[in-house]
Design a protein around this motif. Structure first.
Motif, PDB file in Angstrom:
ATOM      1  N   TRP A 180      -1.362  -5.638  -8.946  1.00 17.45           N
ATOM      2  CA  TRP A 180      -0.055  -4.987  -8.895  1.00 17.45           C
ATOM      3  C   TRP A 180       0.484  -5.048  -7.226  1.00 17.45           C
ATOM      4  O   TRP A 180      -0.530  -5.303  -6.454  1.00 17.45           O
ATOM      5  N   VAL A 237       5.559   4.178  -7.031  1.00 22.99           N
ATOM      6  CA  VAL A 237       5.397   4.553  -8.580  1.00 22.99           C
ATOM      7  C   VAL A 237       4.639   5.775  -8.647  1.00 22.99           C
ATOM      8  O   VAL A 237       5.177   6.732  -9.782  1.00 22.99           O
ATOM      9  N   GLU A 291       6.910  -4.256 -10.259  1.00 19.54           N
ATOM     10  CA  GLU A 291       5.578  -4.150  -9.622  1.00 19.54           C
ATOM     11  C   GLU A 291       4.655  -4.941 -10.157  1.00 19.54           C
ATOM     12  O   GLU A 291       3.512  -5.100  -9.534  1.00 19.54           O
ATOM     13  N   LEU A 337       4.986   1.982 -14.507  1.00 16.09           N
ATOM     14  CA  LEU A 337       4.928   0.571 -13.701  1.00 16.09           C
ATOM     15  C   LEU A 337       5.965  -0.356 -14.095  1.00 16.09           C
ATOM     16  O   LEU A 337       6.081  -0.701 -15.205  1.00 16.09           O
ATOM     17  N   LEU A 373       2.710  -2.834  -4.723  1.00 15.59           N
ATOM     18  CA  LEU A 373       3.454  -1.465  -4.652  1.00 15.59           C
ATOM     19  C   LEU A 373       3.965  -1.020  -3.371  1.00 15.59           C
ATOM     20  O   LEU A 373       3.200  -1.204  -2.467  1.00 15.59           O
ATOM     21  N   SER A 377      11.505   6.506  -2.668  1.00 18.19           N
ATOM     22  CA  SER A 377      10.864   5.194  -2.444  1.00 18.19           C
ATOM     23  C   SER A 377      11.285   4.447  -1.265  1.00 18.19           C
ATOM     24  O   SER A 377      12.430   4.686  -0.676  1.00 18.19           O
ATOM     25  N   THR A 427       2.130   5.582  -3.167  1.00 19.36           N
ATOM     26  CA  THR A 427       2.984   4.725  -3.814  1.00 19.36           C
ATOM     27  C   THR A 427       4.321   5.262  -4.144  1.00 19.36           C
ATOM     28  O   THR A 427       4.196   6.465  -4.796  1.00 19.36           O
TER      29      THR A 427
END
Length: 238
Positions: free
Chosen positions: A84, A162, A231, A227, A86, A178, A160
């Protein structure tokens, strides 16, 4: 064939559920991958973030759940292909009373306190943005950081994006912000890690991940945990 995998308490990636079952996006990815290469017994070991790398180096377990890949960590362990990519995010009390929308915003407010799990990449990101040592409060794990946030001991918890949005979604007291991409224009990647001498397991996992990442089954499984496809997309062809 048995594989021992270490994990920490950090939803939505890995955690111990109320029924004591180990679950999460990366736990499910590990399970699907290991079963596909012929592993018939998976043993989960709960540990702390700071013990992940020493534990796999010393042979206390065979692999770690995915964490961010850094050059320093890659000198100690062997990483799989990325699973992933992120961006960072903040978890905050609802309303974000100090308007903390970036590491720079934290640095600009000397009364702001930022919670970070010790040893994580978020510490370096915060320091690079000018956050002072006196503003950073370190914790051994995510649950302790969130408890401190709810108690008003810190103003934001950095992890993160997410992870922050999934935790905020499940709480009326919290909200998420974010922080977007890194200065390099690409969010950092995460991968499973192994003892550098365990090349057979690493290569088998990598071969299966290359087949599986980006598949419809993979996307559906990861979506259950929050997710987003963005991502996953940048690493699915690795």
């Amino acid at each position: 064939m048995k594989v021992r995998i270490a994990y920490i308490e950090e939803p939505p990636f890995y955690w111990t559920a109320d029924d004591h079952r180990v679950t999460g996006a990366d736990i499910e990815l590990a399970d699907v991958t290991l079963r596909a290469i012929g592993v018939d017994s998976i043993e989960h070991h709960l540990t702390s973030f700071e013990e992940l790398l020493p534990g796999v180096q010393e042979g206390r377990w065979d692999m770690n759940v995915p964490i961010f890949v850094t050059p320093e960590r890659a000198q100690r362990v062997a990483f799989s292909v990325p699973v992933w990519s992120l961006a960072d995010g903040f978890l905050l009390l609802h309303g974000n009373p100090k308007a903390l929308t970036s590491y720079a915003a934290v640095a600009a407010r000397h009364d702001a306190r930022l919670g970070i799990v010790a040893g994580t990449v978020q510490f370096d990101a915060a320091k690079s943005a000018g956050v002072s040592d006196s503003q950073v409060v370190t914790f051994k794990d995510q649950p302790h950081a969130i408890d401190a946030l709810l108690a008003g001991q810190i103003d934001a918890y950095a992890s993160t994006a997410v992870g922050s949005r999934v935790l905020a979604r499940d709480s009326s007291e919290l909200e998420a912000v974010s922080l977007g991409q890194s200065n390099a224009g690409r969010a950092p990647v995460g991968a499973f890690s192994f003892n550098r001498s365990n090349d057979g397991l690493l290569q088998a996992v990598n071969e299966q991940l290359r087949k599986y990442l980006g598949s419809a089954d993979h996307r559906a499984r990861m979506a259950k945990y929050g997710l987003a496809e963005t991502e996953l997309d940048s690493v699915s062809a690795s």
